[in-house]
Scaffold this motif. Structure first.
Motif, PDB file in Angstrom:
ATOM      1  N   GLY A 310      -7.691 -31.379 -12.579  1.00 18.81           N
ATOM      2  CA  GLY A 310      -7.159 -31.345 -11.221  1.00 18.81           C
ATOM      3  C   GLY A 310      -6.533 -30.010 -10.886  1.00 18.81           C
ATOM      4  N   THR A 314      -7.706 -27.358  -7.881  1.00 18.99           N
ATOM      5  CA  THR A 314      -6.756 -26.823  -6.899  1.00 18.99           C
ATOM      6  C   THR A 314      -6.715 -25.304  -6.955  1.00 18.99           C
ATOM      7  N   PHE A 344      -8.711 -33.487  -5.455  1.00 21.99           N
ATOM      8  CA  PHE A 344      -8.476 -32.041  -5.498  1.00 21.99           C
ATOM      9  C   PHE A 344      -9.785 -31.271  -5.351  1.00 21.99           C
TER      10      PHE A 344
END
Length: 577
Positions: A310, A314, A344
């Motif tokens: 994740g 991002t 994300f």
């Protein structure tokens, strides 16, 4: 609540005034006739009929003729004045002693001087020093003296707990009332001390603590970044490296040279969350010329740890257009078993900005994801990538109707920030308001988001006026704020909302009600300079909000003052929630 200190302070003021009056009388008025007499300066014998300067009574010879005309000031009056001033000081200190004990009588400089000699916490001396620091800024010279005493402890003490105690004192200078308070911007001069501790201290706990607070103290980037980069690359303890990584995030705009150190840190094994934080830091720093950071992030999309995957998604999204080589990896990550990674990845695809058919189809498939938050993010990404073109909006809305009521749908869109970036979305927001389910306990959030968005885009369709105006008396103050401004906007005069907005701020001065105050200030920012013309007290009210501990109300006041006065009220280093 203890007894009021006011009686003591009034009594102290009265005694002090009496003491000052006695001193002035003693200096200016006592024995004024003596200037006209000729007397011995030793025994005050009358020398009017005695030639020369020698006193026949005591035998003393005056130094000059002028000395024989001195005034005879009796010292008992001076003693009385000093007694009165001492009594005034004692009375003024009574409230402090009652509140804090006899430690309240110790001067701040003495408390600072005692730093190397007091026991580690808990300590009455340390607690008293913390309370003094919380009361307000100490003079610069005193602050530098404090840093010097802490530096002496950090260099000379053999006990790690004592050294950590010295670091906590420095941290307390950086944050008044601790981390529940606000930054003071007063501890940057401690940067070289902390950089030396990070590099040289033998205790893991001390190095880690120093690495964690160097950004809190807002040390100069030229001092902090090299020290943190060396720590990230070579410190033998993973927890210290992680503290340094988190502090480097604060300096990400100045940390381009630290990318090789962060890449080396990512491969360091055995420390929880270190890989995740280092991955996130790469995204904050941005792409490097050689592309090593992007390559590392793409490889982290295949990590066994979902949080690392994740963080990598991002971070790639932060690269914007330079992250486009990672689009195939992000599309594949939309099928990740972890819902957070899927969300994300959809968010990163929106920010990378590539609207080819493969991306659009993948996001359309994600609209059927089993997790609400993944569907919401896929929806926003689609809206942004298709630029809100009517065919795309209608096609997306058809799919949305199968899983989200329209009233909440607008709230979700706006809360996730799509509204300001998608042209034409106000039509869907207005429709959602007309279809709003008032029985929904969370309906106020949809109203709040929708009203605020329509205010920000300047919506002017008066057909909504009958629906909005009753909400100016909404039981939720945050909804009231935007309903008041939107009603005035639809009526063609935003300035008419100023008295109600000021009233909402004054009605919510309770420290716990900072959200309505912040929202009302943001509404005043949209009105701009006419707000000050409508109510001259607006500026003073907003400036008082700048002193609050709550970030939301401070930031709202700052925006409003900037919009109304044209001056920048910003404070560098102010953290966001």
């Amino acid at each position: 609540m203890g007894p009021s200190p006011l009686p003591f302070l009034l009594a102290a003021a009265a005694l002090a005034l009496a003491g000052v009056a006695v001193i002035l009388w003693w200096l200016l008025l006592a024995d004024r006739r003596g200037r006209r007499l000729r007397r011995c300066p030793g025994c005050w014998y009358d020398l009017s009929d005695t030639p020369g300067l020698t006193c026949p009574e005591c035998g003393r010879t005056a130094k000059s003729e002028r000395a024989t005309h001195r005034r005879h000031r009796r010292r008992r009056w001076l003693v009385l004045a000093l007694v009165l001033l001492a009594a005034a000081l004692a009375l003024a200190l009574v409230p402090r002693v009652r509140a804090r004990g006899w430690y309240g009588l110790v001067p701040t400089t003495a408390l600072i001087a005692a730093i190397p000699y007091v026991d580690p916490p808990p300590s009455h001396f340390q607690n008293e020093l913390y309370e003094r620091l919380d009361e307000g800024p100490i003079p610069i010279w005193q602050r530098r003296y404090l840093f010097g005493r802490c530096d002496a402890v950090l260099r000379e003490s053999q006990d790690s707990n004592t050294r950590i105690h010295a670091l906590r004192v420095i941290e307390h200078i950086a944050w008044r009332h601790g981390h529940s308070g606000r930054p003071t911007h007063e501890a940057s001069e401690a940067g070289p001390i902390l950089a030396r501790v990070i590099a040289e201290d033998s205790a893991v706990a001390v190095r880690g603590f120093a690495a964690g607070i160097i950004s809190t103290c807002e040390a100069e980037p030229a001092v902090a970044v090299p020290a943190l980069a060396r720590c990230v690359e070579s410190d033998p303890d993973g927890s210290v490296r992680r503290s340094a990584v988190r502090s480097l995030t604060h300096y990400h705009e100045h940390a381009a040279a630290a990318v090789p150190a962060v890449l080396a840190c990512i491969a360091f094994q055995g420390t929880p969350y270190l890989e995740r934080d280092a991955t996130a830091l790469l995204g904050r720093i941005g792409p490097d010329p050689g592309g090593a950071a992007l390559a590392a992030l793409r490889s982290r999309l295949g990590s066994e740890d979902a949080e690392v995957r994740g963080a990598a998604a991002t971070a790639i999204g932060r690269f914007a257009g330079e992250g486009r080589p990672a689009i195939p990896d992000l599309v594949a990550a939309l099928r990740d078993p972890d819902s957070g990674v899927r969300k994300f990845s959809a968010q990163a695809l929106e920010k990378v900005g590539e609207a080819d058919l493969r991306v659009i189809e993948a996001l359309l498939d994600t609209l059927y994801d089993g997790a609400d938050h993944v569907r919401y993010q896929a929806l926003i990404s689609l809206l942004v990538l298709t630029r809100g073109e009517p065919p795309a909006l209608d096609r997306i809305a058809t799919r949305m109707d199968t899983w989200q009521p329209s009233a909440s749908r607008a709230g979700v869109l706006l809360a996730h920030g799509a509204g300001a970036r998608v042209a034409g979305l106000e039509r869907y927001v207005a429709d959602s308001l007309r279809e709003a389910d008032t029985s929904n306990p969370r309906a106020w959030e949809a109203r709040f988001d929708s009203f605020k968005f329509l205010c920000e885009v300047g919506y002017a369709d008066t057909s909504l006026l009958g629906l909005i105006e009753p909400r100016t008396r909404d039981p939720v103050d945050r909804v009231q704020v935007w309903a008041v401004l939107l009603t005035a906007q639809l009526q063609g005069d935003r300035v008419a909302a100023v008295p109600r907005l000021v009233e909402i701020i004054r009605r919510n001065l309770n420290p716990a009600k900072f959200y309505p105050r912040g929202d009302a200030a943001e509404a005043l920012a949209l009105i701009g300079p006419p707000a000050a013309a409508a109510d001259p007290e607006v500026i003073g009210l907003l400036e008082s909000m700048l002193k609050e501990d709550a970030w939301h109300s401070r930031e709202g006041a700052r925006k409003a003052l900037r919009a109304i006065t044209g001056r920048d009220y910003g404070q560098p280093g102010e953290p966001e929630p």
